[in-house]
Each structure stands twice: as C-alpha cells, then as structure tokens.
Write an enzyme that holds these catalytic residues in place. Structure first.
Site, PDB file in Angstrom:
ATOM      1  N   ARG A  69     -17.199   7.062  -0.085  1.00 50.79           N
ATOM      2  CA  ARG A  69     -15.889   7.706   0.041  1.00 50.79           C
ATOM      3  C   ARG A  69     -16.047   9.216  -0.079  1.00 50.79           C
ATOM      4  NH1 ARG A  69     -15.089   2.735  -1.987  1.00 50.79           N
ATOM      5  NH2 ARG A  69     -13.076   1.681  -1.792  1.00 50.79           N
ATOM      6  N   HIS A  72     -13.536  10.113  -4.649  1.00 54.18           N
ATOM      7  CA  HIS A  72     -13.416   8.837  -5.380  1.00 54.18           C
ATOM      8  C   HIS A  72     -14.561   7.881  -5.021  1.00 54.18           C
ATOM      9  CE1 HIS A  72      -9.253   9.498  -6.956  1.00 54.18           C
ATOM     10  NE2 HIS A  72      -9.171  10.272  -5.906  1.00 54.18           N
ATOM     11  N   ASN A 145      -3.289   8.076  -9.712  1.00 53.76           N
ATOM     12  CA  ASN A 145      -4.279   8.689 -10.598  1.00 53.76           C
ATOM     13  C   ASN A 145      -3.842   8.512 -12.047  1.00 53.76           C
ATOM     14  OD1 ASN A 145      -6.084   9.681  -8.672  1.00 53.76           O
ATOM     15  ND2 ASN A 145      -5.085  11.686  -8.531  1.00 53.76           N
ATOM     16  N   ARG A 355      -1.336  12.174   3.192  1.00 52.86           N
ATOM     17  CA  ARG A 355      -2.166  11.059   2.718  1.00 52.86           C
ATOM     18  C   ARG A 355      -2.019   9.856   3.655  1.00 52.86           C
ATOM     19  NH1 ARG A 355      -1.140   9.606  -3.416  1.00 52.86           N
ATOM     20  NH2 ARG A 355      -3.140   8.571  -3.181  1.00 52.86           N
ATOM     21  N   ARG A 366     -15.534   4.915   7.150  1.00 51.22           N
ATOM     22  CA  ARG A 366     -16.337   4.242   6.121  1.00 51.22           C
ATOM     23  C   ARG A 366     -16.757   2.847   6.548  1.00 51.22           C
ATOM     24  NH1 ARG A 366     -15.304   2.476   1.329  1.00 51.22           N
ATOM     25  NH2 ARG A 366     -13.146   1.890   1.677  1.00 51.22           N
TER      26      ARG A 366
HETATM   27 FE1  HDD Z   1      -6.622  10.509  -2.320  1.00 59.20          FE
HETATM   28  C1  HDD Z   1      -9.095   8.232  -2.081  1.00 59.20           C
HETATM   29  C2  HDD Z   1      -5.575   9.101  -5.272  1.00 59.20           C
HETATM   30  C3  HDD Z   1      -4.262  12.981  -2.666  1.00 59.20           C
HETATM   31  C4  HDD Z   1      -7.329  11.617   0.779  1.00 59.20           C
HETATM   32  N1  HDD Z   1      -7.235   8.998  -3.468  1.00 59.20           N
HETATM   33  C5  HDD Z   1      -8.276   8.150  -3.191  1.00 59.20           C
HETATM   34  C6  HDD Z   1      -8.403   7.181  -4.226  1.00 59.20           C
HETATM   35  C7  HDD Z   1      -7.412   7.420  -5.123  1.00 59.20           C
HETATM   36  C8  HDD Z   1      -6.665   8.560  -4.644  1.00 59.20           C
HETATM   37  C9  HDD Z   1      -7.131   6.647  -6.383  1.00 59.20           C
HETATM   38  C10 HDD Z   1      -9.464   6.102  -4.292  1.00 59.20           C
HETATM   39  C11 HDD Z   1      -9.016   4.860  -3.605  1.00 59.20           C
HETATM   40  C12 HDD Z   1     -10.072   3.787  -3.759  1.00 59.20           C
HETATM   41  O1  HDD Z   1     -10.341   3.417  -4.924  1.00 59.20           O
HETATM   42  O2  HDD Z   1     -10.589   3.353  -2.751  1.00 59.20           O
HETATM   43  N2  HDD Z   1      -5.259  11.005  -3.731  1.00 59.20           N
HETATM   44  C13 HDD Z   1      -4.914  10.232  -4.817  1.00 59.20           C
HETATM   45  C14 HDD Z   1      -3.735  10.788  -5.439  1.00 59.20           C
HETATM   46  C15 HDD Z   1      -3.372  11.884  -4.710  1.00 59.20           C
HETATM   47  C16 HDD Z   1      -4.315  12.012  -3.622  1.00 59.20           C
HETATM   48  C17 HDD Z   1      -3.038  10.199  -6.638  1.00 59.20           C
HETATM   49  C18 HDD Z   1      -2.218  12.805  -4.886  1.00 59.20           C
HETATM   50  C19 HDD Z   1      -1.088  12.456  -5.368  1.00 59.20           C
HETATM   51  N3  HDD Z   1      -5.948  12.045  -1.174  1.00 59.20           N
HETATM   52  C20 HDD Z   1      -4.951  12.926  -1.482  1.00 59.20           C
HETATM   53  C21 HDD Z   1      -4.707  13.783  -0.350  1.00 59.20           C
HETATM   54  C22 HDD Z   1      -5.565  13.384   0.642  1.00 59.20           C
HETATM   55  C23 HDD Z   1      -6.332  12.300   0.092  1.00 59.20           C
HETATM   56  C24 HDD Z   1      -3.670  14.873  -0.296  1.00 59.20           C
HETATM   57  C25 HDD Z   1      -5.774  13.897   2.035  1.00 59.20           C
HETATM   58  C26 HDD Z   1      -5.022  14.686   2.675  1.00 59.20           C
HETATM   59  N4  HDD Z   1      -8.029  10.078  -0.935  1.00 59.20           N
HETATM   60  C27 HDD Z   1      -8.110  10.624   0.284  1.00 59.20           C
HETATM   61  C28 HDD Z   1      -9.151   9.995   1.172  1.00 59.20           C
HETATM   62  C29 HDD Z   1      -9.697   8.870   0.255  1.00 59.20           C
HETATM   63  C30 HDD Z   1      -8.927   9.072  -1.029  1.00 59.20           C
HETATM   64  C31 HDD Z   1     -10.119  10.944   1.759  1.00 59.20           C
HETATM   65  C32 HDD Z   1     -11.203   8.761   0.087  1.00 59.20           C
HETATM   66  C33 HDD Z   1     -11.516   7.299   0.208  1.00 59.20           C
HETATM   67  C34 HDD Z   1     -10.300   6.693   0.645  1.00 59.20           C
HETATM   68  O3  HDD Z   1      -9.324   7.621   0.781  1.00 59.20           O
HETATM   69  O4  HDD Z   1     -10.133   5.511   0.896  1.00 59.20           O
HETATM   70  O5  HDD Z   1      -8.580   9.505   2.314  1.00 59.20           O
END
Ligand code: HDD
Length: 688
Positions: A69, A72, A145, A355, A366
């Site tokens: 990822r 995370h 989170n 998101r 992935r």
């Molecule tokens: Fe995110 C993963 C939580 C903002 C883009 N995010 C990811 C995971 C968590 C969060 C818990 C892990 C999921 C898992 O266990 O597979 N993220 C948050 C929270 C946010 C947040 C609580 C704000 C309130 N995230 C955020 C933004 C973006 C992302 C603004 C993109 C614009 N997040 C991602 C991602 C991930 C990710 C790149 C990486 C792996 C996945 O999504 O599945 O898309």
C-alpha cells in the site's frame, strides 16, 4: 502415515523424517514424485530446461510479491462481528444501523501510516482503523483512523503530505518516522495541519495496544431515512479496555525488543479467546445545528467535541478470529470509502470526495485487476449480480446471452430497483466552478489550542517533549523556527516551552494567520488521563524469578493475575526456567535478555537476596528494573530484591509495593490497575 520419506534415487541424505501428508501436486494437479531435486543430466550435471515442475514452482515464487500500500502498508487484521443494540431506524434506512441483534460479519485492518510493510509497530504515527461490514445490503467500508481529524482539508494535498512524511527520496530514510526535515517543512507551510499535529504529538500515536485505542470515521457522513430525510453523523469506536498508550522511551525500546508488539498482542489476545471489543458511537446532528457550530463540520481538520454533541452508543464490534492467511486476507483486503449501503451517504467534505477516487484506483494498482472484488475477503456475503464481465483474473463463469440492460431476453436477469436500491441524497448544489477553499475552513488554530489546553499537565509535557524530539531531528533551522511560530499562535506557553527545549534563542517569526484563534471550552473527552482505564484486564504482568524463588508467592500471583483477567509472563535468567523453593520447576516465557520489562504493563521481582545481589551486576537485570521504574510502572518486589532495586535507582513511592505475603501480591495488583504512577515522572524525566 510413515516417518521417513525417501526422495529421488539419491543416497541416504535424501531421507527426511516427516509425517506423510496429502499428495503434493503441481498447480495443474499432477502428482509430484520429488520436489527436492531438480531434473539434471546426471547427479552432478546441468539442470534441464525440460523440468516443468521446477519452472512452475520458481515461476510462481518469482511473482509472489504485489505492491505494498502506498500508505498504511504495515497492517494487521482480524475477523469479527458487529451487533447493533440500539436502532437508528428513525434516521437511516441502512439495515446495519437499524436492525438490532443481527450479527454482521466484519473484517478490521489496523495499520501505521508512514512505514513500509516491514517497519516496526511502535512508530510514532497515526493508526488506521478500517472496518469492512459485510452487510445484507452489500459491503460498507468505514475507513477511519485513531485520530478524529486529518492533516489536510483537500485531497489534492494528500500526495504532497505523504511524499513529505515518507523516507526522503534522495537517501531512503528515515523509515516510519515523521521526525525529519521534509515532514516538518511541509507542515510548517500547512497551517491547516496544526490541529492534527497536536493529536499526532500526543501519546495517542504510541498506543499500548491496538485493542486500547479509539477509532474515528473522521468525516461527517449523512444518514438518510425512509422518508428521504438526512441527518449528519460522526462515527466513533470506543475500546472496552479503555484508551492507553506507552511512554516514548518505552516505544523506542519496544521497537527493538519486539517490532511486532502490536500485531502479536492482537493475535495472541484473539487466540486465547480474550476478544477485543469496541462500541460504535454516533454523534447525530442536523444541518441547522451544524450551522451553529463555531467551525465547519465539512472541514476534516475539525472535530465535534462530545460536550457539544453527545455520543450515543449503539452497537458492539467484537474481533473473534485471526486471519488464516495474512496475504490472502490482510494484504488483499481492499477498503474503499465509496463502499456504502442504502441509508448512508457522503457529506460534502472535499477530502472524502478525493478519497472516493483514490481507494478504488489504488486497489487496481495493488491487486492488478478490476476483479479484486471477487477475492474471498472482498466479495460481498449477500447475493450480488452485476453486468460486469471479463477482465484479468475473472473467477466467475457467467451463464446466458445477456450481459447488459435493458433487455427482454432474460426475464430473470438483474434489475435496478428504485425502492430497494441506493439513492444519492438530493442535496441542492450551486456555485461557480472555482479552485477555492471555503472561508469557513480558515480557523486553523482554535481547535489545536482547545486540544492542547484540554490535556492534563503530564499530557502537555509529553506533547512538548514529542515536539522537542521531532523538531530536534530537523536540520534546517528555518523549518524549526517556522514551526515554533505556529506553536506560539496555538498557545504561547507551548511555543515557549518547545523553544526552550530546543535551546532556540532567536526570535520566533510570527506566521501569517488567516483567523486569530479563539478560546473554545475545554473538552475532557480528548484527554486520556482524564479518562483512565483503571484496570489490568487485557494487560500483561511480567515477573522476574530467580532460582529458589518463593513458590507460594508465585502461586498467589498466578491466581491474582488470572482474577484480574490479565496475562502473566515469567522471565528468568535462562529460558529453561528455575527451580522454586519448594523444589518444583517452572519454565520461563522469556529469558531475561530477550524479555525486557517494556513488554509488560506491571512487573514483579520474586528473587532471593543472593540472586538479587548477583543480578545487580547484570546489565540486563538492572535495565529490566530501571526501565520499569522510569516508565512509571507499578513494581511488586520481594524483600530479597532490595539490592537490585537499589542498583536500578528505584526509589520508594506509591508504585513500589514490597511483597512478603500473598496479601501483598493482591495489594500490588490493586495498585497496578492504575497502570502508571504519573507523579513519578518529574523524578525520572525532566521536560522543560
Ligand atoms: Fe487513506 C489507505 C484512512 C485520507 C488515500 N487510508 C488508508 C487506510 C486507512 C486510511 C485506515 C488503510 C486501509 C487498509 O487497511 O487497507 N485516509 C484514512 C483517513 C483519512 C485518509 C482516516 C482522512 C480522513 N487517504 C486519505 C486521502 C487519500 C487517501 C485524502 C487520497 C487522496 N488511503 C489512501 C490510499 C490508501 C489509503 C492511497 C492506500 C491503500 C489503500 O488506500 O487501500 O488510497
């Protein structure tokens, strides 16, 4: 069954003592006669290209890794159930939030954010708390989170934030740490991050256990009822074991002693049937109520204090089964914020909308195919029928001529249903097309100040110490200075303390401030110390035994720890254990050098005077006791332990309980429910 397996036509050294299991085959199902020797031209000759079994095995192995990822990456997960006990039927048609007493299967993945897959668990970092509910109306993913706010207000800034916090690209370090120039450079130029930074620098980012932290959905969501009316909601997870953290020096040492500390703790708790639990709580509010808040609830850098909108607890999440295979489940699970069910809808939070694109998009990268939804961990558990066809790794064998709609040819084919189906809430939308931030998002400091001032004195000390540590790792003076400027705006005393801690003598430059902060009422709910767990339940007591240790006291301890629903781990100079004073032998869980006291919540010393005198000359034993004391733990010690206590610098206080009888053991564990003696801290650690 047979015990000796002879492989190939070679000599005796091919004989392996192992039980006969099921027949080994290739991926094609062909029985394999020998998977220890490749096909060669003679025993000492070249390996032949003809060896299709060798090629298949290595070919598959070569392709085992998938991209981790992008954030995370390091995670651990568990299966469980969610059970609603209070219906929200008046505000939502979502069955998962309105039908009580139904066990909804869930899969929950916890994570750190910045570190790579192989990084250590106790990094100072936000923890992910992602829940996939397999509801009867499809999968609902609540991707939250352990902190209720976020660093940035707009998803377009997310790639920059992540590039800044990850290891610096020209050197590849530091790993899993925000204590470096690029992170604080970005933050110093991002005033909207200040509220999040206060939470991030608090002990919440070094949780004692994943079982002992809160979770938050962060954004406002909408709930929509049968009549089509909308109510806003914030979602919270409240841990049954209470909220607890480690102290920073402990975190640093745990990372060395057991980099898997959190995942091991979760795994072991579930294996022994001590199932972690959280309550789901909601804050419900109307559009009109939202307009009266002193902040914009669509701004994800703001939270709604519980004192302003009380929490309503509505259901229980229980994790009761470890994954069978970490790759198949924990790694391949694909959370998407866009996975909703009818009755739950998005708010207009701009971060959430970004998101919704990012999560779906990243799963393709992935997992390699749009058919990632068919993987067992991602597939809905309710009946589903789409017209989506083909694509890489299609696992279904579809029937019939019709893979489209509308159609008359297949009368029983899938049909959209306006009554049962998801309907987007018809919010009215207006405004010019602009790249602008709402003026209602521009107060970046008031809630940061509110958080800091709502902390207990010790918690404020820890925030100061964390900022001094982190900014102390920043080499660029201008970045340090800029951050101090923000801290002065958040709260002058905070800024001054951090400046003093850094030995910063120059004038602190004042940053441009869009909206001067105001004093908001303190909120006790954000202080962990204001809400102490006061229990040993789910915690771990470590006892150091020497040869000849008192068997009666050990038996009393075993009984009392079990009664407290905690775990007892025995530490001894050797892993083989010790012989007690009644001649019985007890095995150790850890050898002293491999079981430092950072692994335990409270520690005991059942050692003879003779052994204590010898241990006083052993660095591992002295460090064991010294660390427990400076990590503010409650220590129970038999009288014989005094030489070791003295050498380790232990001073008598309310958290050092001398043990002579079984009754003293109970007293020790009673005090140990406090978990830490905070009043000891000024004696062992100075914070400017
Ligand atoms: Fe995110 C993963 C939580 C903002 C883009 N995010 C990811 C995971 C968590 C969060 C818990 C892990 C999921 C898992 O266990 O597979 N993220 C948050 C929270 C946010 C947040 C609580 C704000 C309130 N995230 C955020 C933004 C973006 C992302 C603004 C993109 C614009 N997040 C991602 C991602 C991930 C990710 C790149 C990486 C792996 C996945 O999504 O599945 O898309």
């Amino acid at each position: 069954m047979f015990d000796t397996v002879t492989l190939g036509a070679g000599g005796e050294w091919h004989q392996l003592a192992m039980p006969k299991g099921q027949l080994l085959t290739t991926a094609q199902g062909m029985p394999v006669s020998d998977d220890q020797n490749s096909l060669k031209a003679g025993p000492r000759g070249l390996v032949l290209l003809e060896d299709f079994a060798l090629r298949e095995k290595i070919f598959h192995f070569d392709h085992e890794r998938i991209p981790e990822r992008v954030v995370h990456a390091r995670g651990t997960a568990a299966h469980g159930v969610f059970r609603l006990y209070e219906s929200l039927a008046e505000v939502t048609r979502a069955k998962v939030l309105s039908e009580t007493a139904v066990d909804v299967p869930v899969f929950v993945r916890f994570s750190t954010v910045a570190g790579n897959r192989g990084s250590a668990d106790l990094a100072r970092d936000v923890r992910g708390f992602a829940v996939k509910f397999y509801t009867g109306e499809g999968n609902w993913d609540l991707v939250g989170n352990n902190i209720p706010v976020f660093f940035v207000q707009d998803a377009i800034k997310f790639p920059d934030l992540v590039h800044a916090v990850k290891e610096e690209p020209d050197r590849g370090f530091p790993q899993a740490a925000s204590a470096h120039d690029t992170f604080w450079d970005f933050i110093a130029l991002t005033p909207e991050a200040m509220h999040m930074v206060m939470w991030q620098m608090s002990d919440r980012t070094i949780p004692r256990s994943l079982r002992m932290m809160e979770g938050f959905g962060v954004h406002s969501f909408r709930l929509v009822n049968d009549a089509g009316q909308s109510t806003f909601v914030k979602l919270h997870w409240k841990p049954a074991l209470g909220c607890q953290s480690v102290v920073w020096d402990e975190a640093v040492k745990i990372n060395g002693a057991d980099p898997d500390f959190h995942r091991r703790d979760l795994y072991e708790a579930i294996e022994k049937g001590d199932f972690p639990e959280w309550e789901l709580a909601v804050q419900l509010f109307s559009e009109a109520e939202a307009e009266a808040f002193p902040f914009d609830h669509l701004d994800p850098t703001k939270f709604i204090p519980e004192e302003l909108v009380p929490l309503r607890r509505i259901g229980t999440l229980t994790l009761n089964r470890n994954p069978s295979n970490v790759f198949d489940e924990t790694e391949q699970v694909a959370f998407c914020t866009s996975n909703l069910v009818p009755g739950i809808d998005f708010s207009d939070d701009p971060l959430l909308h970004g998101r919704n694109f990012s999560y779906l998009d990243t799963q393709l990268k992935r997992l390699g195919s749009t058919n990632f939804t068919k993987l067992p961990i991602n597939a809905p558990r309710c009946p589903f029928a789409t017209f989506q066809r083909e694509g890489h790794m299609q696992t279904e064998v579809h029937k019939g001529r019709v893979s489209y709609s509308p159609s008359m040819l297949d009368p029983s084919g899938p049909r959209a249903d306006p009554a049962a189906g998801f309907r987007t809430f018809p919010a009215s939308v207006s405004g010019a097309t602009v790249r602008e931030r709402s003026a209602s998002f521009s107060d970046h400091y008031s809630q940061a100040r509110q958080f800091y001032l709502s902390q207990a004195t010790t918690e404020q000390d820890h925030i100061v110490a964390a900022l001094v540590f982190e900014l102390g790792k920043v080499e660029t003076l201008a970045v340090r200075a800029a951050m101090l400027g923000h801290l002065m705006v958040i709260e002058a005393s905070l800024g001054r303390r951090v400046a003093a801690g850094l030995g910063f003598d120059d004038d602190v430059p004042a940053p441009p401030v869009a909206v001067e902060p105001v004093d908001l009422p303190h909120t006790a709910a954000v202080s962990m110390m204001a809400n102490p767990p006061m229990t040993l339940k789910g915690r771990c007591v470590g006892v150091l035994l020497s040869e000849g240790a008192d068997a009666t006291l050990l038996a009393a301890l075993q009984e009392s720890v079990a009664a407290a629903e905690a775990t007892l781990k025995i530490v001894a100079p050797k892993i083989g254990g010790v012989t007690l004073d009644d001649g019985s032998k007890v095995a150790a869980d850890h050898a002293l050098a491999g079981g430092p006291s950072v692994l335990f919540d409270s520690v005991g010393l059942l050692v003879s005077a003779e052994a204590a005198a010898m241990m006083a000359a052993q660095a591992a034993a002295v460090a064991w006791v010294h660390d427990a004391f400076q990590h503010l733990k409650i220590i129970g010690a038999s009288a014989g332990a005094q030489p070791l206590l003295d050498k380790a610098g232990v001073m008598a206080d309310a958290g050092v309980v001398m043990i002579e009888s079984a009754g003293d053991v109970d007293e020790w564990l009673e005090v140990a429910r406090e978990l830490r003696i905070w009043s000891r801290e000024p004696m062992v650690r100075r914070v400017d």
